[in-house]
Design a protein around this motif. Structure first.
Motif, PDB file in Angstrom:
ATOM      1  N   THR A  48       0.855  -1.364  -0.020  1.00 38.06           N
ATOM      2  CA  THR A  48      -0.091  -0.024   0.216  1.00 38.06           C
ATOM      3  C   THR A  48       0.803   1.319  -0.164  1.00 38.06           C
ATOM      4  O   THR A  48       0.366   2.320  -0.179  1.00 38.06           O
ATOM      5  CB  THR A  48      -0.989  -0.108   1.217  1.00 38.06           C
ATOM      6  OG1 THR A  48      -0.263  -0.097   2.318  1.00 38.06           O
ATOM      7  CG2 THR A  48      -2.082  -0.931   1.236  1.00 38.06           C
ATOM      8  N   THR A  49       2.013   1.033  -0.025  1.00 37.90           N
ATOM      9  CA  THR A  49       2.977   2.214   0.204  1.00 37.90           C
ATOM     10  C   THR A  49       3.952   2.650  -0.904  1.00 37.90           C
ATOM     11  O   THR A  49       4.413   3.513  -1.142  1.00 37.90           O
ATOM     12  CB  THR A  49       3.815   2.310   1.315  1.00 37.90           C
ATOM     13  OG1 THR A  49       4.849   1.223   1.424  1.00 37.90           O
ATOM     14  CG2 THR A  49       2.989   2.696   2.666  1.00 37.90           C
ATOM     15  N   THR A  50       4.102   1.494  -2.011  1.00 38.62           N
ATOM     16  CA  THR A  50       5.018   1.633  -3.033  1.00 38.62           C
ATOM     17  C   THR A  50       4.420   1.918  -4.223  1.00 38.62           C
ATOM     18  O   THR A  50       5.137   1.609  -5.444  1.00 38.62           O
ATOM     19  CB  THR A  50       6.033   0.343  -2.946  1.00 38.62           C
ATOM     20  OG1 THR A  50       5.135  -0.568  -3.167  1.00 38.62           O
ATOM     21  CG2 THR A  50       6.910   0.315  -1.646  1.00 38.62           C
ATOM     22  N   SER A  51       3.218   2.045  -4.320  1.00 38.88           N
ATOM     23  CA  SER A  51       2.505   2.284  -5.682  1.00 38.88           C
ATOM     24  C   SER A  51       2.770   3.673  -6.289  1.00 38.88           C
ATOM     25  O   SER A  51       3.000   4.675  -5.590  1.00 38.88           O
ATOM     26  CB  SER A  51       1.044   2.305  -5.354  1.00 38.88           C
ATOM     27  OG  SER A  51       0.325   2.362  -6.597  1.00 38.88           O
ATOM     28  N   THR A  52       2.765   3.540  -7.549  1.00 38.35           N
ATOM     29  CA  THR A  52       2.850   4.817  -8.334  1.00 38.35           C
ATOM     30  C   THR A  52       1.628   5.625  -8.286  1.00 38.35           C
ATOM     31  O   THR A  52       1.554   6.868  -8.571  1.00 38.35           O
ATOM     32  CB  THR A  52       3.076   4.374  -9.868  1.00 38.35           C
ATOM     33  OG1 THR A  52       2.107   3.747 -10.405  1.00 38.35           O
ATOM     34  CG2 THR A  52       4.363   3.738  -9.896  1.00 38.35           C
ATOM     35  N   GLN A  53       0.403   5.219  -8.055  1.00 32.40           N
ATOM     36  CA  GLN A  53      -0.582   6.107  -7.907  1.00 32.40           C
ATOM     37  C   GLN A  53      -1.306   5.374  -6.531  1.00 32.40           C
ATOM     38  O   GLN A  53      -1.150   4.237  -6.277  1.00 32.40           O
ATOM     39  CB  GLN A  53      -1.714   5.993  -8.935  1.00 32.40           C
ATOM     40  CG  GLN A  53      -2.375   4.530  -9.527  1.00 32.40           C
ATOM     41  CD  GLN A  53      -3.026   4.856 -10.524  1.00 32.40           C
ATOM     42  OE1 GLN A  53      -2.571   4.985 -11.534  1.00 32.40           O
ATOM     43  NE2 GLN A  53      -4.282   4.256 -10.428  1.00 32.40           N
ATOM     44  N   SER A  54      -2.315   6.062  -5.834  1.00 33.65           N
ATOM     45  CA  SER A  54      -2.951   5.539  -4.731  1.00 33.65           C
ATOM     46  C   SER A  54      -3.860   4.572  -4.907  1.00 33.65           C
ATOM     47  O   SER A  54      -4.479   4.511  -6.022  1.00 33.65           O
ATOM     48  CB  SER A  54      -3.569   6.732  -4.129  1.00 33.65           C
ATOM     49  OG  SER A  54      -4.871   7.427  -4.591  1.00 33.65           O
ATOM     50  N   ARG A  55      -3.872   3.479  -4.191  1.00 38.51           N
ATOM     51  CA  ARG A  55      -4.840   2.406  -4.184  1.00 38.51           C
ATOM     52  C   ARG A  55      -5.591   2.373  -2.941  1.00 38.51           C
ATOM     53  O   ARG A  55      -5.136   2.742  -1.905  1.00 38.51           O
ATOM     54  CB  ARG A  55      -3.997   1.060  -4.454  1.00 38.51           C
ATOM     55  CG  ARG A  55      -3.200   0.824  -5.279  1.00 38.51           C
ATOM     56  CD  ARG A  55      -4.089   0.651  -6.758  1.00 38.51           C
ATOM     57  NE  ARG A  55      -3.273   0.279  -7.845  1.00 38.51           N
ATOM     58  CZ  ARG A  55      -2.786   1.317  -8.573  1.00 38.51           C
ATOM     59  NH1 ARG A  55      -2.959   2.502  -8.369  1.00 38.51           N
ATOM     60  NH2 ARG A  55      -1.994   0.984  -9.501  1.00 38.51           N
ATOM     61  N   THR A  56      -6.977   1.993  -2.972  1.00 37.12           N
ATOM     62  CA  THR A  56      -7.449   1.804  -1.570  1.00 37.12           C
ATOM     63  C   THR A  56      -7.320   0.470  -1.084  1.00 37.12           C
ATOM     64  O   THR A  56      -6.793  -0.543  -1.661  1.00 37.12           O
ATOM     65  CB  THR A  56      -9.012   2.013  -1.989  1.00 37.12           C
ATOM     66  OG1 THR A  56      -9.489   0.997  -2.728  1.00 37.12           O
ATOM     67  CG2 THR A  56      -9.276   3.406  -2.433  1.00 37.12           C
TER      68      THR A  56
END
Length: 172
Positions: A28-36
């Protein structure tokens, strides 16, 4: 800030929970865009389902999956089942661990679900019983779940922008 950081790591009861906690933080912290969180959970579930189905292709459900290979496919049905099982395993692992390319993995999973859809149609049209689908009604209802899997793959991986961009380029 990541909402999972607020979970107390020291209160987790076993080593597996430490692994699960660290995995969820990483995912949940290394994404290029935010995910829920729901996207993360559904992506993990889809990855696990694909892993299980892939192993089933190679082992205990092999004959059941043979029933879904359409008769018009010009390849050996056993090869098709084994190859699709390997692809499912690779997609499942990618959904679980290939974080940097998850948008593309979502599109690949959706494309895979589109590619195997003729097998479900063939099972319905030819009245083939497999996986407990022993009536035309049950086989027809099963056809409506494939679009759900396609949407699930695209949504849980955050692939909508990539998916739209691809088709906008094709349209120009």
């Amino acid at each position: 800030m990541n909402p999972l950081y607020h979970l107390p790591r020291t209160n987790l009861p076993c080593r597996f929970h430490f692994f699960l906690y660290d995995y969820l933080i990483l995912m949940t912290t290394t994404s290029t865009q935010s995910r829920t969180i729901p996207q993360l959970v559904l992506r993990i579930l889809l990855g696990l389902f694909l892993l299980l189905a892939g192993v089933g292709h190679l082992t205990w459900h092999r004959t059941e999956f043979l029933a879904q290979v359409p008769p018009w496919v010009p390849l050996d049905p056993d090869f098709v089942v084994l190859a699709s099982g390997v692809v499912e395993i690779l997609l499942g692992l990618s959904l679980l661990f290939l974080k940097s390319k998850q948008e593309l993995v979502g599109i690949a999973a959706a494309a895979f679900f589109v590619a195997i859809y003729p097998g479900n149609i063939s099972q319905y049209v030819n009245g083939i019983s497999a996986f407990g689908l022993d009536t035309d009604r049950a086989r027809l209802i099963r056809l409506f779940f494939q679009p759900v899997l396609i949407y699930w793959a695209i949504w849980s991986c955050g692939s909508w922008p990539t998916f739209r961009a691809f088709f906008q380029k094709k349209g120009n």
